[in-house]
Scaffold this active site. Structure first.
Site, PDB file in Angstrom:
ATOM      1  N   GLN A 269     -10.620  -0.037   0.598  1.00  0.00           N
ATOM      2  CA  GLN A 269     -11.684  -1.248  -0.033  1.00  0.00           C
ATOM      3  C   GLN A 269     -10.003  -1.506  -1.059  1.00  0.00           C
ATOM      4  O   GLN A 269     -10.360  -3.397  -1.498  1.00  0.00           O
ATOM      5  CB  GLN A 269     -12.000  -0.320  -0.597  1.00  0.00           C
TER       6      GLN A 269
ATOM      7  N   ASP B 261      16.231   7.877   5.351  1.00  0.00           N
ATOM      8  CA  ASP B 261      14.259   7.699   4.656  1.00  0.00           C
ATOM      9  C   ASP B 261      15.202   7.690   3.067  1.00  0.00           C
ATOM     10  O   ASP B 261      13.698   7.008   2.511  1.00  0.00           O
ATOM     11  CB  ASP B 261      14.243   8.702   4.712  1.00  0.00           C
TER      12      ASP B 261
ATOM     13  N   TYR C 229       1.044  -1.298  -0.319  1.00  0.00           N
ATOM     14  CA  TYR C 229       0.138   0.045  -0.071  1.00  0.00           C
ATOM     15  C   TYR C 229       0.581   1.430  -0.011  1.00  0.00           C
ATOM     16  O   TYR C 229       1.935   1.556   0.514  1.00  0.00           O
ATOM     17  CB  TYR C 229      -0.705  -0.096   1.107  1.00  0.00           C
TER      18      TYR C 229
ATOM     19  N   HIS D 275      -1.042 -40.679  20.233  1.00  0.00           N
ATOM     20  CA  HIS D 275       0.625 -40.310  19.514  1.00  0.00           C
ATOM     21  C   HIS D 275       1.500 -41.313  20.211  1.00  0.00           C
ATOM     22  O   HIS D 275       2.121 -41.660  19.270  1.00  0.00           O
ATOM     23  CB  HIS D 275       0.922 -39.021  20.363  1.00  0.00           C
TER      24      HIS D 275
ATOM     25  N   GLU E 210      11.661   4.911  17.232  1.00  0.00           N
ATOM     26  CA  GLU E 210      11.373   4.627  15.670  1.00  0.00           C
ATOM     27  C   GLU E 210      12.814   4.954  15.507  1.00  0.00           C
ATOM     28  O   GLU E 210      13.819   4.170  15.158  1.00  0.00           O
ATOM     29  CB  GLU E 210      10.175   5.246  14.729  1.00  0.00           C
ATOM     30  N   HIS E 211      12.860   5.906  15.508  1.00  0.00           N
ATOM     31  CA  HIS E 211      14.619   7.082  14.622  1.00  0.00           C
ATOM     32  C   HIS E 211      15.045   7.123  15.894  1.00  0.00           C
ATOM     33  O   HIS E 211      14.822   8.254  16.448  1.00  0.00           O
ATOM     34  CB  HIS E 211      14.264   7.582  13.103  1.00  0.00           C
TER      35      HIS E 211
ATOM     36  N   SER F 279       5.564   9.389  12.893  1.00  0.00           N
ATOM     37  CA  SER F 279       6.415   9.271  13.263  1.00  0.00           C
ATOM     38  C   SER F 279       7.615  10.218  14.269  1.00  0.00           C
ATOM     39  O   SER F 279       6.734  10.668  15.098  1.00  0.00           O
ATOM     40  CB  SER F 279       7.419   9.958  11.921  1.00  0.00           C
TER      41      SER F 279
ATOM     42  N   GLN G 205      11.016  15.298  11.346  1.00  0.00           N
ATOM     43  CA  GLN G 205       9.641  14.643  11.565  1.00  0.00           C
ATOM     44  C   GLN G 205       8.784  14.933  12.031  1.00  0.00           C
ATOM     45  O   GLN G 205       8.224  14.983  12.035  1.00  0.00           O
ATOM     46  CB  GLN G 205      10.409  13.291  12.631  1.00  0.00           C
TER      47      GLN G 205
ATOM     48  N   HIS H 202       5.919  15.328   8.917  1.00  0.00           N
ATOM     49  CA  HIS H 202       5.895  14.823   8.596  1.00  0.00           C
ATOM     50  C   HIS H 202       3.924  14.442   9.317  1.00  0.00           C
ATOM     51  O   HIS H 202       3.447  14.566   8.151  1.00  0.00           O
ATOM     52  CB  HIS H 202       5.670  13.601  10.010  1.00  0.00           C
TER      53      HIS H 202
END
Length: 425
Positions: free
Chosen positions: A183, A353, A121, A412, A319-320, A229, A251, A254
């Site tokens: 969708q 990035d 996506y 078994h 994250e960073h 972010s 950041q 963003h």
């Protein structure tokens, strides 16, 4: 922006958005419609949400070629070089199947198999994100995935951005469709007349895309539910305040919910960075977004010692993480939790990035404590191999049967003992 002492606690406001009841219900309805109606639902929702009536969902070869012609040759070369860096980095992550053959004749091993198909996506709307295409498609391609499908919402002209189509061509995407939102996730998960379903869905999106990914998980695999972010900068008195401020804002622009935090052992640097951020904000095209993020989710903290600062970063699990200190490599060794670590003054976060090679799809909201960046392993599955020898069966059958009976599973136990009975007869 108030500068705080780290000893008072690092009170970071994070936004884990599970959506509203209305949003979740809307997503379920869209997914149900796509599962039941296929392409008709995709076309209807594309007209409703993207204000464009499509006669065909699939991007043609001619559209891709046109996009390559529309972009400046220099930009194409930059994207190709970035793709080469990303591919080279991910090639090093590849692992092979393996087997271990014992003297007894027993063979144990692991078979690695690429997923058959993956859906990527790519967000659309007012912005275009070709870097997202490269970062999601290239590791899938390196892993050996044969069918890589990309979905992205069309613009008002019924087309996808030239840069996104060019990136898809460079990255080896096999099929591209002009559909976005929940969708699109439904189409990838369940399949329609035009879009065959996939095994895994990766890539970021808005709240409706995130909720849809959460809903379809189990029918397909997903990469993660990404939050806004984040960047944390760990710095001492040797850091350049201009660099730190610029990276914090990289950041903040963003998203109004993006998080930018400085943890430093220098009160003087803290004051300088605060002033620099305010000054640099004035000339940013996305000033309103960045200013809101900085005010609501930003922070500057001063630690007494580097040990205290490192402990705070590990608790934050960003994250960073940028490390701008005089002994940056040594400090890096003490970091346990971060999605990606940028070491030294010239390792600005946008280097990762776009260009360096490591993946920019990273764990957010503290999930770096237990998860990793998107990588080649995400696009392969592992299958255990067991070829037990007669010798090992005879030696271990009684032990295996005893273990089975401990759990109350008589069949078994008998399945193993049947092999011994056959030999005695």
């Amino acid at each position: 922006m108030e500068i705080k002492s780290l000893q008072s606690g690092l009170s970071l406001k994070r936004t884990v958005d599970g959506g509203t009841d209305a949003q979740r219900e809307a997503v379920r309805k869209i997914l149900q419609d796509v599962a039941a109606e296929g392409d008709r639902a995709l076309i209807r929702y594309t007209e409703k949400f993207d204000q464009v009536a499509l006669s065909s969902l699939k991007v043609t070869k001619e559209e891709i070629e046109e996009s390559l012609e529309r972009l400046p040759e220099g930009m194409i070369k930059i994207m190709e070089e970035a793709a080469g860096n990303i591919r080279s980095y991910h090639e090093k992550q590849k692992q092979n199947s393996w087997v271990d053959l014992a003297a007894s004749g027993t063979m144990l091993g692991q078979k690695r198999t690429p997923l058959d198909s993956v859906g990527i996506y790519v967000p659309g709307g007012t912005a275009a994100y070709p870097s997202s295409v490269l970062m999601n498609a290239i590791p899938a391609h390196v892993a050996g995935v044969e069918r890589i499908v990309m979905v992205s919402p069309p613009g008002k002209d019924g087309k996808l951005p030239a840069s996104v189509l060019a990136a898809a061509s460079i990255a080896g995407v096999t099929d591209i469709y002009k559909v976005g939102g929940a969708q699109a996730i439904g189409a990838l998960a369940y399949g329609t007349e035009t879009i065959a379903k996939v095994d895994k869905i990766t890539g970021p999106g808005n709240i409706y895309v995130a909720l849809a990914k959460r809903e379809v998980y189990g029918d397909v695999d997903i990469d993660m539910i990404a939050g806004p972010s984040e960047i944390a900068v760990l710095a001492d008195e040797t850091a350049d305040a201009r660099y730190v401020a610029a990276d914090l804002l990289s950041q903040a622009e963003h998203d109004a919910r993006a998080c930018s935090v400085l943890v430093t052992t220098s009160r003087e640097l803290a004051e300088q960075v605060k002033a620099e951020v305010e000054m640099q904000l004035e000339s940013l095209p996305r000033k309103e977004i960045a200013a809101s993020a900085w005010e609501e989710f930003g922070g500057i903290y001063v630690a007494e010692t580097m040990e205290e600062a490192v402990a705070a970063i590990n608790e934050l699990s960003p994250e960073h993480l940028e490390i701008q200190t005089k002994d940056a490599m040594n400090v890096t060794g003490a970091i346990k939790h971060a999605g990606a670590i940028f070491i030294g003054a010239y390792s600005s976060e946008p280097v990762g990035d776009y260009f360096a090679g490591p993946n920019h799809v990273l764990p957010t909201n503290g999930t770096a404590r237990f998860s990793s960046p998107l990588n080649v392993d995400d696009f392969q599955k592992k299958t255990s191999l067991i070829m037990y020898s007669k010798e090992d069966m005879e030696r271990n059958a009684a032990k295996i049967a005893a273990f089975a009976r401990l759990e109350g599973l008589e069949a078994h136990a008998r399945a193993v003992e049947a092999r011994l009975k056959e030999e005695s007869e």
